[in-house]
Design an enzyme around this catalytic site. Sequence first.
Site, PDB file in Angstrom:
ATOM      1  N   LYS A  22       1.691   5.772  -6.497  1.00 24.22           N
ATOM      2  CA  LYS A  22       2.745   6.585  -5.886  1.00 24.22           C
ATOM      3  C   LYS A  22       3.613   7.203  -6.965  1.00 24.22           C
ATOM      4  CE  LYS A  22       4.256   4.654  -2.054  1.00 24.22           C
ATOM      5  NZ  LYS A  22       4.970   3.526  -1.419  1.00 24.22           N
ATOM      6  N   ARG A  91      10.816   2.008  -3.082  1.00 28.17           N
ATOM      7  CA  ARG A  91       9.431   2.026  -2.594  1.00 28.17           C
ATOM      8  C   ARG A  91       8.522   1.294  -3.564  1.00 28.17           C
ATOM      9  NH1 ARG A  91       8.263   8.343  -1.975  1.00 28.17           N
ATOM     10  NH2 ARG A  91       6.701   7.592  -0.473  1.00 28.17           N
ATOM     11  N   GLY A 100       0.388  -5.179   2.424  1.00 24.89           N
ATOM     12  CA  GLY A 100       0.716  -6.575   2.163  1.00 24.89           C
ATOM     13  C   GLY A 100       1.855  -6.689   1.177  1.00 24.89           C
ATOM     14  N   MET A 102       5.643  -5.285  -0.393  1.00 23.61           N
ATOM     15  CA  MET A 102       6.905  -5.024   0.277  1.00 23.61           C
ATOM     16  C   MET A 102       6.976  -3.610   0.836  1.00 23.61           C
ATOM     17  SD  MET A 102      10.763  -5.289  -0.960  1.00 23.61           S
ATOM     18  CE  MET A 102      10.904  -3.515  -0.952  1.00 23.61           C
ATOM     19  N   ARG A 337      -1.641  11.698  -2.618  1.00 25.66           N
ATOM     20  CA  ARG A 337      -2.725  10.962  -3.269  1.00 25.66           C
ATOM     21  C   ARG A 337      -4.033  11.599  -2.823  1.00 25.66           C
ATOM     22  NH1 ARG A 337      -1.271   5.826   0.381  1.00 25.66           N
ATOM     23  NH2 ARG A 337      -1.519   6.910   2.326  1.00 25.66           N
ATOM     24  N   HIS A 453     -31.690 -13.871   6.819  1.00 23.27           N
ATOM     25  CA  HIS A 453     -33.000 -13.232   6.805  1.00 23.27           C
ATOM     26  C   HIS A 453     -33.002 -12.000   7.697  1.00 23.27           C
ATOM     27  CE1 HIS A 453     -37.209 -12.713   8.238  1.00 23.27           C
ATOM     28  NE2 HIS A 453     -37.469 -12.886   6.959  1.00 23.27           N
ATOM     29  N   SER A 782     -43.039  -4.605 -13.619  1.00 23.72           N
ATOM     30  CA  SER A 782     -42.169  -4.229 -12.509  1.00 23.72           C
ATOM     31  C   SER A 782     -41.275  -5.430 -12.235  1.00 23.72           C
ATOM     32  CB  SER A 782     -43.007  -3.881 -11.281  1.00 23.72           C
ATOM     33  OG  SER A 782     -42.157  -3.624 -10.194  1.00 23.72           O
ATOM     34  N   CYS A 849     -38.885  -3.348  -8.409  1.00 21.18           N
ATOM     35  CA  CYS A 849     -39.335  -3.227  -7.024  1.00 21.18           C
ATOM     36  C   CYS A 849     -38.637  -4.219  -6.101  1.00 21.18           C
ATOM     37  CB  CYS A 849     -40.849  -3.379  -6.937  1.00 21.18           C
ATOM     38  SG  CYS A 849     -41.415  -5.009  -7.444  1.00 21.18           S
ATOM     39  N   TYR A 869     -38.568   3.939 -13.478  1.00 17.58           N
ATOM     40  CA  TYR A 869     -38.377   4.222 -12.056  1.00 17.58           C
ATOM     41  C   TYR A 869     -37.719   3.048 -11.351  1.00 17.58           C
ATOM     42  CZ  TYR A 869     -42.382   1.196 -11.078  1.00 17.58           C
ATOM     43  OH  TYR A 869     -43.212   0.114 -10.996  1.00 17.58           O
TER      44      TYR A 869
HETATM   45  P1  ADP Z   1       3.962   3.441   2.122  1.00 16.35           P
HETATM   46  O1  ADP Z   1       3.448   3.066   0.810  1.00 16.35           O
HETATM   47  O2  ADP Z   1       3.860   2.376   3.140  1.00 16.35           O
HETATM   48  O3  ADP Z   1       3.468   4.772   2.581  1.00 16.35           O
HETATM   49  P2  ADP Z   1       6.382   4.762   1.382  1.00 16.35           P
HETATM   50  O4  ADP Z   1       7.083   4.330   0.162  1.00 16.35           O
HETATM   51  O5  ADP Z   1       5.572   5.992   1.287  1.00 16.35           O
HETATM   52  O6  ADP Z   1       5.545   3.562   1.936  1.00 16.35           O
HETATM   53  O7  ADP Z   1       7.505   4.939   2.480  1.00 16.35           O
HETATM   54  C1  ADP Z   1       7.234   5.038   3.843  1.00 16.35           C
HETATM   55  C2  ADP Z   1       7.963   6.213   4.436  1.00 16.35           C
HETATM   56  O8  ADP Z   1       9.343   6.177   4.114  1.00 16.35           O
HETATM   57  C3  ADP Z   1       7.474   7.521   3.871  1.00 16.35           C
HETATM   58  O9  ADP Z   1       6.454   8.045   4.620  1.00 16.35           O
HETATM   59  C4  ADP Z   1       8.674   8.405   3.968  1.00 16.35           C
HETATM   60  O10 ADP Z   1       8.625   9.136   5.154  1.00 16.35           O
HETATM   61  C5  ADP Z   1       9.823   7.458   3.985  1.00 16.35           C
HETATM   62  N1  ADP Z   1      10.571   7.647   2.725  1.00 16.35           N
HETATM   63  C6  ADP Z   1      10.351   7.010   1.563  1.00 16.35           C
HETATM   64  N2  ADP Z   1      11.199   7.467   0.622  1.00 16.35           N
HETATM   65  C7  ADP Z   1      11.948   8.401   1.202  1.00 16.35           C
HETATM   66  C8  ADP Z   1      13.017   9.259   0.752  1.00 16.35           C
HETATM   67  N3  ADP Z   1      13.433   9.230  -0.500  1.00 16.35           N
HETATM   68  N4  ADP Z   1      13.555  10.110   1.635  1.00 16.35           N
HETATM   69  C9  ADP Z   1      13.114  10.136   2.905  1.00 16.35           C
HETATM   70  N5  ADP Z   1      12.132   9.378   3.390  1.00 16.35           N
HETATM   71  C10 ADP Z   1      11.556   8.509   2.553  1.00 16.35           C
HETATM   72 MG    MG Z   2       3.621   6.451   1.925  1.00 16.14          MG
END
Ligand code: ADP
Ligand code: MG
Length: 897
Positions: A22, A91, A100, A102, A337, A453, A782, A849, A869
């Site tokens: 990210k 984030r 999984g 945060m 991404r 199997h 082979s 093979c 091959y």
């Molecule tokens: P994930 O990895 O689960 O996608 P994100 O970090 O992308 O988590 O955050 C989830 C959502 O939170 C994003 O889709 C976005 O809409 C919202 N978000 C994150 N950061 C911001 C921000 N700076 N301003 C507004 N919305 C945000």
């Molecule tokens: Mg996201």
Amino acid sequence: MTKYVYAFSEGNKDMKDLLGGKGANLAEMTNMGIPVPPGFTITTEACLTFLREGGAPSEMLAEAGEHLVTLQRAMGKSLGDPGDPLLVSVRSGAKFSMPGMMDTVLNLGLNDASVEGLAKQTGGDMRFARDAYRRFIQMFGKIVMDVPGDAFEHAMDEAKGAKFDGAQDTDLDADDLSALILRFKALYREHTSEDFPQDPKDQLRLAIDAVFSSWNGKRARDYRRQNKISDDLGTAVNVQTMVFGNRGEDSGTGVAFTRDPSTGEKVPYGDYLSNAQGEDVVAGIRNTLPLVKLEELDPVSYGELLQVMHTLEMHYRDMCDIEFTIEKGRLWILQTRIGKRTAFGEWVMAAEMLDDGLIDEDAALLRVDANRLEELFKRRVEADGATAIAKGLNASPGAATGAVVFSADEAERWAKEDSARVILVRRETTPDDYHGMIASQGILTSAGGTNSHAAVVARGEGIPAVCGAEQIRLDLEARVFTANGTVVREGDTITIDGFTGNVYVGELPLADSVLEKARQGDADARQEPIWRSFERLMRVADDRRRMRVRANADTPEQSTNARARGAEGIGLCRTEHMFLGSERVQAVQQMIFAETPEEEQAAYDALLPLQRGDFVGIFRAMDGLPVTVRLLDPPLHEFLPDLTELSVEVALGRERGEDVSSQDAVLTKVRQLHEANPMLGLRGVRLGILKPGLYAMQVRAIVEAACEVRRAGGDPKVEIMIPLVATVGELQQLRAELEPVAAEVLAAASVELSHLEWGTMIELPRAAVTAAEIAQAADFFSFGTNDLTQTAFGFSRDDIGKFVGLYEERKLVPANPFVTVDRAGVGRLMQIACEEGRAANDEIHLGICGEHGGDPASVVFCNELGLDYVSCSPFRVETARLAAGQAAVGAAESASK
Ligand code: ADP
Ligand code: MG
Ligand code: MG
């Protein structure tokens, strides 16, 4: 000094290790001039230090503080300012997208004072500001401090209930929210014994710590184990200025893909939700609109978004997946991404991007996943709401419908005599069931895993299979099975879905695969983008690959099929199947029971014309291409009745006072032939040594067949392969016996063959390590990697299902070694055999093979070894061609680095 914090403007997309996916892409977009809310990323290295030392390194805290100051200056606002506060999101983001860890905390920086400032910023919208504050307390409490989310939900429901019946979140006004904030803060105190932190710096520090700690949370660990992601990567933390999609109808949030990820079509695709924050989309609180609707709501922002999508795609040269927010008509990009796509979509996209000049041929070739190619040829169930009666493992892809049968013999009989489509239902299958399995449309077992199997044979033969459907209870006596209360009798129709593992009663409609229809010549299907993409990229693969691709085929039909899929010969023609079928089994048994050389010879004489006929068909189908025929390999007892079953039969007969003398004689023989370890017993070359007439007969049949085809104008290329050789002496001795047989046949027919070679399988560790000697007596090697894996590990392939799953999970093996060549052990043996074999005989040619010949990762390894091959099941030929092309390109790429 280690740098722990990077402003978005300091990073780029190649820094995923350090900044997480990210963070690296936020940096890349920032530098591309795309509107990204400013912020900074704390590195994965800081995370690792934090975890190692049990706390944040002080340099990191200082650095983050400096970046915060810079951010505040740039935004002209500061965190916690009661007049004009800066708000941020925190984030998480590791190198690989990883559920999984945060969740994101939004609106950080709000407190009792700054909430007033937020209202001021938004033109006095107190309702909006308080709603943002209560969301923040809720998220922070739940995500950072582990306060149960239900507590907040419950308080929220109470507040709405107090308002009026059926009130929505949006019906709560500024005063209601003020009360709710008090309630939320009280809940926070109740669960954490602390007051909700009012200092934004404390909020930020706690949030960062929580993200770092979540790397070692149970869910994150489990996910990494499942997906074979290393535990030593750590996660980055992104701190980013908040933008608001929930400031009215001119605001909103959404996700967009630059192409349709399921069809691959070049159209904008995604969802939009107006007047909402990102979390609302995920939570599914309200129904989203298709992205194209945004054009009506806000044509300017939509136009800008399309422009950004185009820019990103041109930049990444791939389909991108984007998260965006519109705040009061202003577009912000929050994430991008490389987007995930279906097996189908990836082919269409790769070929189209190639046509458009976005990527070159090599790049396009590497864009598609060889592991998922086979799926594209399979039929699918159109379930449309049908309920499954049971669910097992998706052991072999594809869908099948047919009549239930409970034994391999029945399956074969129904299929042959009544041309019925059958599904073979068993608890498990064994090698004895093979003939019935290949006569079936599909296979369903109630026990056994994806390496049982049944699963292995089904995948090898391209037959859809569901395995280990534990809810199924078989009653073979009554010829029924029950599944969750449904009773299914022999002859009833069922449908199985090898993609999902679902089992249905009745005949569900199956959708043909476009690729399969196109391959069979359907003109409409050939107009579809998927077929054109397939043809285009397979041409590239064939052009790039260095290794040839052969097929493992035992019959003329399989050979024809394989050739149609692009096979360039047969790498393994197993002759044991030619010993099955009632008239043949009789002759085989006659051979086994022979008391005199004359009786034995008579049995061979009976078998000879049958075998010859088989070979003629195969040589014709593979005319001009090499065919490797393996002389008989399995232990003889496989052609006799099962010891236990026969013992029971004799005992019962005797009890009933019947004459059991003939069965008794068979029983005696079966006992004599019984082996404690048949896989390590009298089989392969050992049979050839003990029963010289057997291999001589086979060689005669092969060469006579080749002569017949040659005389008819064909060009059979014959390779005779002796299995299970451990010592060079075995091979030398058999060649000394068999070459004169071939020579005699050729002389008698006055035919010359363009290609007649003698070689062996390398399938025992001793053979591999003495390859230098063996190579002097062999024209080819082979690699029989199934047996080589069994004997190198001492794992029985038929029994490994009981523990291989656990072994994989605990990383005791890098992958199931029967699926992907174990490089370190089995691979090392192969490497020794290749190097020493070539050194001893520079003319020797090398192939594989085993099942591994159709496994993409193993094909890459074979390419590294320089094999001539790979040979695989007919169904895998395209997969192997593709993988061999990709291996060649990949090897060239890594060589140029
Ligand atoms: P994930 O990895 O689960 O996608 P994100 O970090 O992308 O988590 O955050 C989830 C959502 O939170 C994003 O889709 C976005 O809409 C919202 N978000 C994150 N950061 C911001 C921000 N700076 N301003 C507004 N919305 C945000
Ligand atoms: Mg996201
Ligand atoms: Mg073998």
